[in-house]
Write a protein that holds these residues in place. Sequence first.
Motif, PDB file in Angstrom:
ATOM      1  N   GLY A  47      -6.835  -5.090  -3.581  1.00 30.55           N
ATOM      2  CA  GLY A  47      -6.632  -4.375  -4.939  1.00 30.55           C
ATOM      3  C   GLY A  47      -5.438  -4.754  -5.737  1.00 30.55           C
ATOM      4  N   ARG A  48      -4.800  -5.785  -5.132  1.00 26.21           N
ATOM      5  CA  ARG A  48      -3.549  -6.409  -5.843  1.00 26.21           C
ATOM      6  C   ARG A  48      -4.074  -7.775  -6.524  1.00 26.21           C
ATOM      7  NH1 ARG A  48       1.924  -5.010  -4.998  1.00 26.21           N
ATOM      8  NH2 ARG A  48       1.507  -4.689  -7.102  1.00 26.21           N
ATOM      9  N   SER A  49      -3.510  -7.848  -7.751  1.00 28.55           N
ATOM     10  CA  SER A  49      -4.013  -9.005  -8.486  1.00 28.55           C
ATOM     11  C   SER A  49      -3.907 -10.222  -7.900  1.00 28.55           C
ATOM     12  CB  SER A  49      -3.446  -8.975 -10.003  1.00 28.55           C
ATOM     13  OG  SER A  49      -2.177  -9.236  -9.845  1.00 28.55           O
ATOM     14  N   ASP A  74     -10.672  -3.566  -7.908  1.00 25.46           N
ATOM     15  CA  ASP A  74     -10.137  -2.126  -8.108  1.00 25.46           C
ATOM     16  C   ASP A  74      -9.924  -1.695  -6.833  1.00 25.46           C
ATOM     17  OD1 ASP A  74      -9.441   0.088  -9.942  1.00 25.46           O
ATOM     18  OD2 ASP A  74     -10.591   0.872  -8.592  1.00 25.46           O
ATOM     19  N   SER A  75      -8.502  -1.191  -6.580  1.00 25.24           N
ATOM     20  CA  SER A  75      -8.440  -0.489  -5.038  1.00 25.24           C
ATOM     21  C   SER A  75      -9.301   0.538  -4.752  1.00 25.24           C
ATOM     22  CB  SER A  75      -7.039  -0.115  -5.099  1.00 25.24           C
ATOM     23  OG  SER A  75      -5.825  -1.021  -5.305  1.00 25.24           O
ATOM     24  N   ALA A  76      -9.616   1.322  -5.695  1.00 28.88           N
ATOM     25  CA  ALA A  76     -10.594   2.430  -5.430  1.00 28.88           C
ATOM     26  C   ALA A  76     -11.989   2.083  -5.246  1.00 28.88           C
ATOM     27  CB  ALA A  76     -10.672   3.324  -6.471  1.00 28.88           C
ATOM     28  N   GLU A  77     -12.424   0.998  -5.827  1.00 30.70           N
ATOM     29  CA  GLU A  77     -13.628   0.386  -5.734  1.00 30.70           C
ATOM     30  C   GLU A  77     -14.051  -0.296  -4.538  1.00 30.70           C
ATOM     31  OE1 GLU A  77     -14.909  -0.892  -9.862  1.00 30.70           O
ATOM     32  OE2 GLU A  77     -14.713   1.409 -10.119  1.00 30.70           O
ATOM     33  N   LEU A  78     -12.720  -1.029  -4.172  1.00 34.69           N
ATOM     34  CA  LEU A  78     -12.931  -1.674  -2.799  1.00 34.69           C
ATOM     35  C   LEU A  78     -13.017  -0.824  -1.758  1.00 34.69           C
ATOM     36  CD1 LEU A  78     -10.448  -4.631  -3.441  1.00 34.69           C
ATOM     37  CD2 LEU A  78     -12.764  -4.819  -3.320  1.00 34.69           C
ATOM     38  N   SER A  96      -4.196  -2.484  -0.843  1.00 31.02           N
ATOM     39  CA  SER A  96      -4.246  -1.653  -1.817  1.00 31.02           C
ATOM     40  C   SER A  96      -3.313  -1.146  -2.900  1.00 31.02           C
ATOM     41  CB  SER A  96      -4.895  -0.036  -1.131  1.00 31.02           C
ATOM     42  OG  SER A  96      -4.902   0.948  -2.254  1.00 31.02           O
ATOM     43  N   GLN A  97      -3.533  -0.907  -3.846  1.00 28.63           N
ATOM     44  CA  GLN A  97      -2.528  -0.726  -4.914  1.00 28.63           C
ATOM     45  C   GLN A  97      -1.922   0.630  -4.820  1.00 28.63           C
ATOM     46  OE1 GLN A  97      -1.227  -2.139  -7.488  1.00 28.63           O
ATOM     47  NE2 GLN A  97      -2.737  -2.914  -9.024  1.00 28.63           N
ATOM     48  N   SER A  98      -2.868   1.794  -4.042  1.00 31.20           N
ATOM     49  CA  SER A  98      -2.239   3.141  -4.081  1.00 31.20           C
ATOM     50  C   SER A  98      -2.477   3.612  -2.600  1.00 31.20           C
ATOM     51  CB  SER A  98      -2.795   4.013  -4.951  1.00 31.20           C
ATOM     52  OG  SER A  98      -4.032   4.406  -4.405  1.00 31.20           O
TER      53      SER A  98
END
Lengths: 348, 542
Positions: A47-49, A74-78, A96-98
């Motif tokens: 989820g990180r670029s 996108d973190s949520a979608e992954l 993940s981003q979050s």
Amino acid sequence: MRTLKLLLALLLAMAAITTSCGDSSADESAEGPAGAGSDEPITVYSGRSEDLVQPLLDDFTDTTGIEVEVRYGDSAELALLIQTEGDSSPADVFISQSPGALGLLAGEGRLATLDPALTGLVDAGFSASDGTWVGITGRVRVVVYNSELVGEADLPQSVLDLTDPRYAEQVAVAPTNGSFQDFVTAMRSELGDDATLEWLEGMAANNSPNYPGNSPIVEAVGRGEVPMGLVNHYYNLRALEADPSVPSANHFLPADDLGSLVIVTGGGVLASSDHAAAGSSLLEYLLGEEAQTTFSAETQEYPMLAVVAAPDGLPSLEGYAADTIEYDLLGDGLRGTIDLISNSGIEQ
Amino acid sequence: MTLPAGDAAPRFDAWSGRQPPTGLLVVSAIIGVVFFGPFAYVIWRNIDLGTDLGSLLWSQKTWDPLQRSLRLGVAVSLSAAVLGTSLAWLTIRTDLPGRRIWQILAPLPLVFPSFVGATALIAGFASGGLIEELLAPLGIDTLPDIRGFGGAWLVLTLFTYPYVYLPAAARMASLPPSLEESARLLGRSPRVVFATVVLPQVSGAVWAGGLLVFLYTISDFGAVALLGYDTLTEQIYADRLFNQPRAMGLALVLGGVALIVVITERALDRRRQRIEMVRTRDPLIVPLGRWSWPSLIFVAAFLGNALLGPVAVLGFWAWRGLTADINSVGLSTDLVDLVWPTIHSAQAGLVSALAAIVVVMPVAWLTARYRSRLGGATNSLVVTGFALPGVVTALSLVFWAIDAPIIERWYQTLPLLILAYVLHFGAQATRAAHVAVGAVPQRLGDAAATLGARRTRRFLTVELPLMTPGLFAGAGLVMLSTMKELPATLLLAPIGFDTLATEIWGAGERGSLAQGALASLVLVALSAILTWVVVIRRLEHY
């Protein structure tokens, strides 16, 4: 007739592409049983670029010989993808981003328990208490403000002050954004649901302008559309790098204030992975001094490793109340947070 | 060779006696089952998660965003229908100066991912934005607020009217000139000829396009989120991770509402009189005379807003990025990085356009040529699929393919990604194909049959060439949509299959306006070239 020829050519092209795809998957399955041990590539859902992660992963491959294939998204979608794929997921590692997306997967038993030596690399508050994921970098919540519209003396000293009527229509929020939701969850664990709802309703009563995320808020503050906004610290640093003339600046609230929550990006190894050892060695690499220094220098994010210095010009993480916040609640408790946000009327 | 309008009425009677070929029915049934996949997934998730649909439906929190979705959908489709039809007429049927260039430019705004368009609009028009800076010396310092309904309506109209423009232009290009000539000989003014002769003949295409605009609008996330207009799809995105029962419940509501709209439109469409004509000469070109300049100003001003405005903002960002001295990782601007994404985008766009046409052709043939409940049901499913948010369609494919025998081998490879595009965008081809099939007179095929031509030969030599402009218009829509598609591409593309859309998204994620802008400009340029090759040249040749 020319149209038909074109159609025919396109069909042939499609056939060629299809066959080549078929071939490559056939190759893979042929290699599968033969290629054993560390020669087999691991698959990362990130989820990180790409610009940030890929150079580090290339280094990892050079060091360990383990090939890495990465799906960026996108973190949520992954996280949704891993959830839907279930036990057949091709992914071995999720970055993940979050913490929310990691917490969701952990709650569904999709993440394996990591080696305590790995989670022990970071402070206790920065990994899951059940050991399913570990923090990699940290971002601090700040107040971004337009220095032409707001004097330093008028800046808030606590995020709790923002419900004061003098901040009416002054402070932009992103109620649907993951980081804002993480911040509200932290507030719940610290102050309880009632006080959190009161704060959200205060922000709603102040008609705090809504934006869909951190970048739109930073852009709006830079244009002077709204004087202040609640965001993660590095968005403004990036905006200033692209255009140093923009009058937006970060205001760090006191370290012990709820408004300066540290939100980690993290990683975990999937329970369904056949390459768990290689997966955790990747996380270990990302928590190594070299990778952590790169994060700090290149992305201005906070390293999780104590020996690596904070990014230039930013206050150190020392004193930031990491251990008071139960990150697992940020995963499991997000459903309650979203209900609270939506009941408060802050979404406009 | 034309049929007078009166002959159209008995057409259904003449055809209802014919039984559709079994092969056609079987193929259509299979297509219907595949297109039902995303809906079945949504229904299954609702059962699995135990969504309380009753209380969801009765909640004000469902109705408010639903109403906003519908209001926006209707407003955008009306304005897009008017603008798309006017532009099509001006660029195809009049002697508008520079019409060939306008023909290439007019479909292009469709290719802006709506979040790019909205970002550019905000940067341009928002308080403190670029336009305000430009106008400040003139004493203008406040611009109308673009957030909320007005902004969402404007952005979505500017970027969706090509859904009407392309099919309407294709239809106008294949209209026979004789009726219009007669009307004009009888002394009717060009305006009356347009209203009484041209418009009724293109209304099918305009309705088809308007429906696509409606479905796109209610499924859009990017523009409404950025402009702060809280629709049903925005709610689905907000809840997709941590309140899945509600997100899936709302997806079912969205799909249900879309299905009702599609079926209603179909019912109305059947009552509209179809006029079956084929042209043997070039379409009539109306001289604009003294209306030349006003028309030119209208077209230029409109495309200036829809195309030049966003391109100018993107160009400014890209130029700033290319000239600035930036060393930080991820903020640099590099054209070379875009070579493979450009090739991948073109590849995905062309292949899925062709695949969509091939897949929907049997359904279009069945619904246009025979009375068939199966054809109607399949057609409704294909069209409604466009209203489901892209991430839902993508996840449904993951759900069905991941453990399926044989198919799992194709998981996260190009063929399955193409299938996702076709599932999501098939609607755009099916309507165009339907209009195209409807425009081919049955009598021609019959005549060829009496001359001894076999079925395949009749299709390839008589019917297909007549349908080509319409088919390519539909293919063009699918191609442009595919090239900007994001959620399915991120989840289902083979690893390393970066497209321009994923580049733009990635640049946005890391806050690099410059690289995102550059990739968007490349996407617009690529779209212009492909639109010309695939669609516009065909309008001229047939």
